[in-house]
Design a protein around this motif. Structure first.
Motif, PDB file in Angstrom:
ATOM      1  N   ILE A   6       0.302  39.645  -4.515  1.00  0.00           N
ATOM      2  CA  ILE A   6       1.915  39.759  -5.074  1.00  0.00           C
ATOM      3  C   ILE A   6       2.614  40.741  -5.996  1.00  0.00           C
ATOM      4  O   ILE A   6       3.536  41.201  -5.578  1.00  0.00           O
ATOM      5  CB  ILE A   6       2.346  38.384  -5.597  1.00  0.00           C
ATOM      6  CG1 ILE A   6       1.352  37.344  -4.466  1.00  0.00           C
ATOM      7  CG2 ILE A   6       3.460  38.461  -5.817  1.00  0.00           C
ATOM      8  CD1 ILE A   6       1.988  36.012  -4.926  1.00  0.00           C
ATOM      9  N   ALA A  10       5.298  44.012  -5.548  1.00  0.00           N
ATOM     10  CA  ALA A  10       6.020  43.899  -6.679  1.00  0.00           C
ATOM     11  C   ALA A  10       6.175  44.668  -7.290  1.00  0.00           C
ATOM     12  O   ALA A  10       7.076  45.444  -7.962  1.00  0.00           O
ATOM     13  CB  ALA A  10       5.985  42.502  -7.559  1.00  0.00           C
ATOM     14  N   ILE A  28       8.673  38.019 -11.624  1.00  0.00           N
ATOM     15  CA  ILE A  28       8.500  38.533 -10.739  1.00  0.00           C
ATOM     16  C   ILE A  28       8.891  36.968 -10.399  1.00  0.00           C
ATOM     17  O   ILE A  28       8.522  36.040  -9.833  1.00  0.00           O
ATOM     18  CB  ILE A  28       7.389  39.059 -10.148  1.00  0.00           C
ATOM     19  CG1 ILE A  28       7.129  39.883 -10.952  1.00  0.00           C
ATOM     20  CG2 ILE A  28       7.758  38.973  -8.304  1.00  0.00           C
ATOM     21  CD1 ILE A  28       5.610  40.751 -10.463  1.00  0.00           C
ATOM     22  N   SER A  30       9.461  35.401  -6.080  1.00  0.00           N
ATOM     23  CA  SER A  30       8.273  35.144  -4.886  1.00  0.00           C
ATOM     24  C   SER A  30       9.001  34.448  -3.897  1.00  0.00           C
ATOM     25  O   SER A  30       9.394  33.317  -4.611  1.00  0.00           O
ATOM     26  CB  SER A  30       8.003  35.791  -4.741  1.00  0.00           C
ATOM     27  OG  SER A  30       6.835  36.584  -5.710  1.00  0.00           O
ATOM     28  N   TYR A  32       8.085  32.292   0.199  1.00  0.00           N
ATOM     29  CA  TYR A  32       7.111  32.287   0.115  1.00  0.00           C
ATOM     30  C   TYR A  32       7.650  31.585   1.415  1.00  0.00           C
ATOM     31  O   TYR A  32       8.464  30.494   1.645  1.00  0.00           O
ATOM     32  CB  TYR A  32       5.737  31.975  -0.412  1.00  0.00           C
ATOM     33  CG  TYR A  32       5.147  32.871  -1.405  1.00  0.00           C
ATOM     34  CD1 TYR A  32       4.630  33.274  -0.630  1.00  0.00           C
ATOM     35  CD2 TYR A  32       5.540  32.384  -2.535  1.00  0.00           C
ATOM     36  CE1 TYR A  32       4.170  34.698  -1.629  1.00  0.00           C
ATOM     37  CE2 TYR A  32       4.705  32.727  -3.234  1.00  0.00           C
ATOM     38  CZ  TYR A  32       3.971  34.041  -3.099  1.00  0.00           C
ATOM     39  OH  TYR A  32       3.617  34.591  -4.467  1.00  0.00           O
ATOM     40  N   SER A  61       2.136  30.016 -12.453  1.00  0.00           N
ATOM     41  CA  SER A  61       3.377  30.421 -11.901  1.00  0.00           C
ATOM     42  C   SER A  61       4.305  29.131 -11.952  1.00  0.00           C
ATOM     43  O   SER A  61       4.057  27.714 -11.831  1.00  0.00           O
ATOM     44  CB  SER A  61       3.026  30.367 -10.201  1.00  0.00           C
ATOM     45  OG  SER A  61       2.302  31.028 -10.164  1.00  0.00           O
ATOM     46  N   HIS A 115       6.898  36.927   2.878  1.00  0.00           N
ATOM     47  CA  HIS A 115       7.134  36.438   1.713  1.00  0.00           C
ATOM     48  C   HIS A 115       7.990  37.862   1.153  1.00  0.00           C
ATOM     49  O   HIS A 115       7.890  38.764   1.731  1.00  0.00           O
ATOM     50  CB  HIS A 115       6.038  36.380   0.676  1.00  0.00           C
ATOM     51  CG  HIS A 115       5.288  37.359   0.650  1.00  0.00           C
ATOM     52  ND1 HIS A 115       4.606  38.083   1.193  1.00  0.00           N
ATOM     53  CD2 HIS A 115       5.724  37.995  -0.674  1.00  0.00           C
ATOM     54  CE1 HIS A 115       4.400  39.638   0.126  1.00  0.00           C
ATOM     55  NE2 HIS A 115       4.434  39.483  -0.755  1.00  0.00           N
ATOM     56  N   ASP A 117       9.190  39.638  -2.676  1.00  0.00           N
ATOM     57  CA  ASP A 117       9.314  39.712  -3.773  1.00  0.00           C
ATOM     58  C   ASP A 117       9.998  40.359  -4.402  1.00  0.00           C
ATOM     59  O   ASP A 117      10.920  41.459  -4.478  1.00  0.00           O
ATOM     60  CB  ASP A 117       7.612  40.650  -4.716  1.00  0.00           C
ATOM     61  CG  ASP A 117       6.083  40.080  -4.161  1.00  0.00           C
ATOM     62  OD1 ASP A 117       6.595  38.236  -4.560  1.00  0.00           O
ATOM     63  OD2 ASP A 117       5.917  40.703  -3.207  1.00  0.00           O
ATOM     64  N   THR A 119      12.125  41.606  -8.855  1.00  0.00           N
ATOM     65  CA  THR A 119      12.299  41.382  -9.838  1.00  0.00           C
ATOM     66  C   THR A 119      12.983  41.540 -10.475  1.00  0.00           C
ATOM     67  O   THR A 119      14.759  41.326  -9.906  1.00  0.00           O
ATOM     68  CB  THR A 119      11.502  43.021 -10.705  1.00  0.00           C
ATOM     69  OG1 THR A 119      12.315  43.848 -10.440  1.00  0.00           O
ATOM     70  CG2 THR A 119      10.166  42.915 -10.295  1.00  0.00           C
TER      71      THR A 119
END
Length: 136
Positions: A6, A10, A28, A30, A32, A61, A115, A117, A119
């Protein structure tokens, strides 16, 4: 929190400068989409990564579960970490017998169909964002 591949993915996103503020990204985000039949395995993998992060003093997370709309299964928000934090999470994972580094990346890829990613900075209110832009 460092979660194997990840952060590698990222890192590519982090090269672009944020649109709202010039500060380094704080999160970050994400999305999925689990591989068919792999939702539970993916959640167990993420829980293991969270345990390694906790052992290294890195926040767990924040996971949001899809209920309707688009095709993603989980939205995950992690803090952007330093190399020292990443190394500490890797060391904790190894000590706990949890896959890390390239092995974690391979495991991760078996559980996802796709997925993304990106920011971000925040959370912020609209007024706070306007203030960073010099607007009232």
């Amino acid at each position: 929190m460092k979660i194997g591949i990840i952060f590698a993915a990222a890192a590519a996103c982090a090269i672009a400068s944020p649109a709202i503020a010039q500060d380094a990204p704080q999160h970050i985000v994400s999305l999925y989409r689990a591989a068919p039949g792999q939702q539970v395995a993916l959640l167990k993998w993420m829980a293991q990564q969270d345990r390694a992060a906790a052992a290294a003093g890195v926040a767990a997370s924040q996971i949001y579960v899809h209920t309707s709309g688009d095709s993603w299964d989980y939205l995950v928000i992690n803090p952007v970490t330093t190399k020292a934090q990443d190394d500490a999470v890797d060391a904790a994972a190894k000590k706990m017998g949890i896959a890390s580094g390239p092995r974690a990346s391979i495991q991760f890829r078996t559980m996802i169909a796709s997925h993304t990613d990106t920011t971000s900075n925040g959370p912020m209110t609209a007024a706070q964002i306007l203030a960073t832009l010099g607007e009232q």
